[in-house]
Design a protein around this motif. Structure first.
Motif, short mmCIF file in Angstrom:
data_model
loop_
_atom_site.label_atom_id
_atom_site.label_comp_id
_atom_site.label_asym_id
_atom_site.label_seq_id
_atom_site.Cartn_x
_atom_site.Cartn_y
_atom_site.Cartn_z
N GLN A 148 0.85 -1.17 0.00
CA GLN A 148 0.00 0.00 0.00
C GLN A 148 0.90 1.23 0.00
O GLN A 148 1.77 1.36 0.84
N VAL A 149 0.65 2.11 -0.96
CA VAL A 149 1.49 3.29 -1.15
C VAL A 149 0.71 4.54 -0.75
O VAL A 149 -0.46 4.70 -1.14
N PHE A 150 1.38 5.41 -0.01
CA PHE A 150 0.80 6.69 0.40
C PHE A 150 1.68 7.81 -0.14
O PHE A 150 2.91 7.74 -0.05
N VAL A 151 1.05 8.83 -0.69
CA VAL A 151 1.77 10.02 -1.15
C VAL A 151 1.12 11.21 -0.46
O VAL A 151 -0.09 11.42 -0.57
N ASP A 152 1.93 11.97 0.24
CA ASP A 152 1.46 13.15 0.97
C ASP A 152 0.32 12.80 1.94
O ASP A 152 -0.65 13.54 2.07
N GLY A 153 0.41 11.65 2.58
CA GLY A 153 -0.58 11.21 3.57
C GLY A 153 -1.83 10.60 2.97
O GLY A 153 -2.69 10.14 3.70
N GLU A 154 -1.94 10.60 1.66
CA GLU A 154 -3.12 10.05 0.99
C GLU A 154 -2.81 8.66 0.45
O GLU A 154 -1.76 8.44 -0.14
N PHE A 155 -3.77 7.75 0.63
CA PHE A 155 -3.60 6.40 0.10
C PHE A 155 -3.75 6.45 -1.42
O PHE A 155 -4.73 6.94 -1.95
N VAL A 156 -2.73 5.93 -2.12
CA VAL A 156 -2.74 5.91 -3.58
C VAL A 156 -3.28 4.57 -4.08
O VAL A 156 -4.13 4.52 -4.95
N GLY A 157 -2.76 3.48 -3.56
CA GLY A 157 -3.19 2.15 -3.98
C GLY A 157 -2.06 1.16 -3.84
O GLY A 157 -1.05 1.42 -3.21
N GLY A 158 -2.23 0.04 -4.52
CA GLY A 158 -1.22 -1.01 -4.52
C GLY A 158 -0.38 -0.94 -5.77
O GLY A 158 -0.37 0.06 -6.50
N SER A 159 0.30 -2.02 -6.07
CA SER A 159 1.24 -2.03 -7.20
C SER A 159 0.54 -1.88 -8.55
O SER A 159 1.06 -1.19 -9.44
N ASP A 160 -0.63 -2.48 -8.71
CA ASP A 160 -1.34 -2.38 -10.00
C ASP A 160 -1.79 -0.94 -10.27
O ASP A 160 -1.63 -0.43 -11.38
N ILE A 161 -2.33 -0.29 -9.25
CA ILE A 161 -2.76 1.10 -9.42
C ILE A 161 -1.55 2.00 -9.65
O ILE A 161 -1.60 2.90 -10.49
N LEU A 162 -0.47 1.73 -8.91
CA LEU A 162 0.75 2.51 -9.10
C LEU A 162 1.27 2.36 -10.54
O LEU A 162 1.67 3.35 -11.16
N MET A 163 1.22 1.15 -11.08
CA MET A 163 1.67 0.92 -12.45
C MET A 163 0.78 1.67 -13.45
O MET A 163 1.28 2.30 -14.38
N THR A 164 -0.52 1.62 -13.25
CA THR A 164 -1.44 2.33 -14.14
C THR A 164 -1.18 3.84 -14.09
O THR A 164 -1.14 4.50 -15.13
N MET A 165 -0.99 4.37 -12.88
CA MET A 165 -0.71 5.80 -12.73
C MET A 165 0.63 6.16 -13.37
O MET A 165 0.78 7.25 -13.94
N SER A 173 2.81 13.47 -11.95
CA SER A 173 2.16 14.71 -11.50
C SER A 173 1.94 14.71 -9.99
O SER A 173 2.16 15.72 -9.32
N MET A 174 1.50 13.58 -9.46
CA MET A 174 1.23 13.48 -8.02
C MET A 174 2.51 13.66 -7.21
O MET A 174 2.52 14.36 -6.20
N LEU A 175 3.61 13.02 -7.64
CA LEU A 175 4.87 13.13 -6.92
C LEU A 175 5.42 14.55 -6.98
O LEU A 175 5.95 15.06 -6.00
N GLU A 176 5.30 15.19 -8.13
CA GLU A 176 5.74 16.59 -8.25
C GLU A 176 4.93 17.49 -7.33
O GLU A 176 5.48 18.35 -6.66
N ALA A 177 3.61 17.33 -7.34
CA ALA A 177 2.73 18.16 -6.52
C ALA A 177 2.99 17.97 -5.03
O ALA A 177 2.82 18.90 -4.24
N SER A 178 3.40 16.76 -4.64
CA SER A 178 3.64 16.49 -3.22
C SER A 178 4.95 17.11 -2.73
O SER A 178 5.15 17.27 -1.53
N GLY A 179 5.83 17.44 -3.67
CA GLY A 179 7.14 17.97 -3.27
C GLY A 179 8.08 16.90 -2.75
O GLY A 179 8.98 17.18 -1.96
N ALA A 180 7.85 15.66 -3.17
CA ALA A 180 8.72 14.57 -2.74
C ALA A 180 10.15 14.87 -3.15
O ALA A 180 10.42 15.27 -4.28
N LYS A 181 11.06 14.66 -2.23
CA LYS A 181 12.47 14.95 -2.49
C LYS A 181 13.10 13.90 -3.36
O LYS A 181 12.87 12.71 -3.18
N PRO A 182 13.91 14.35 -4.31
CA PRO A 182 14.65 13.35 -5.09
C PRO A 182 15.73 12.69 -4.23
O PRO A 182 16.23 13.28 -3.29
N VAL A 183 16.05 11.47 -4.55
CA VAL A 183 17.09 10.75 -3.85
C VAL A 183 18.42 11.42 -4.12
O VAL A 183 18.73 11.76 -5.26
N GLN A 184 19.20 11.62 -3.08
CA GLN A 184 20.52 12.20 -3.26
C GLN A 184 21.46 11.14 -3.80
O GLN A 184 21.52 10.04 -3.27
#
Length: 188
Positions: A148-165, A173-184
């Motif tokens: 189960q994946v959460f982005v910015d505190g919101e439940f996104v879904g599992g692996s199938d939904i993540l793949m579709t997105m 778009s969701m990751l950009e909007a959340s301001g998720a930091k890139p891996v150093q």
């Protein structure tokens, strides 16, 4: 077949009987006329002795500390509190089987590889280590499967939904909007 009076009393005393025996007579003497076992009170009429039944109402009296049932000291809502803390402390969080470097499930592996493709930092919790968290996250999201994946505190879904997105561009778009930091990048 009637239940023995002594066993009813023993069952009322405790749901966990670790030992039960009737010390009335040998088993052969407790056989009814039709070859069925008689109860303590239903012994053959020709036998006029009294019967005694012994029941132990507590397993703790008879076992070593190492084998006694263990009770968790943490409150029942600690798993729910842990989930709230997890999803609010990280922009991207995944509940998975295993950890990102060694997933123990193909679906968890796929979800991690998708997140890795975006180069964002994410935290994770191995639900195989804590069954309470595993069940609590399913209740929290009303979603029956892991990961189960959460982005910015919101439940996104599992692996199938993540793949579709990922495939239709929504995840980017969701990751950009959340301001998720890139891996150093690693140095050295």
């Amino acid at each position: 077949m009637a239940l023995a009076r002594c066993s009813r009393a023993a069952l009322r005393t405790s749901k966990r009987l670790s030992a039960f025996r009737c010390a009335a007579a040998p088993l052969a003497d407790l056989q009814g006329s039709h070859g069925t076992s008689a109860s303590c009170s239903g012994r053959p009429a020709s036998w006029s002795g009294t019967s005694r039944c012994f029941a132990s109402s507590s397993i703790e009296d008879e076992t070593h500390d190492d084998f006694r049932p263990q009770v968790k000291s943490s409150p029942a809502n600690s798993a729910a509190d842990q989930i709230k803390q997890d999803i609010t402390s990280s922009k991207v969080f995944i509940y998975m089987k295993g950890d990102p470097s060694a997933p123990q499930c193909g679906f968890s592996n796929m979800a991690c590889r998708i997140l890795d493709a975006y180069g964002v930092e994410y935290d994770s919790r191995n639900v195989l280590v804590d069954p309470d968290v595993r069940e609590a996250v399913k209740l929290h999201t009303e979603w029956p499967t892991i990961p189960q994946v959460f982005v910015d505190g919101e439940f996104v879904g599992g692996s199938d939904i993540l793949m579709t997105m990922h495939q239709n561009g929504e995840l980017h778009s969701m990751l950009e909007a959340s301001g998720a930091k890139p891996v150093q990048p690693r140095t050295g």
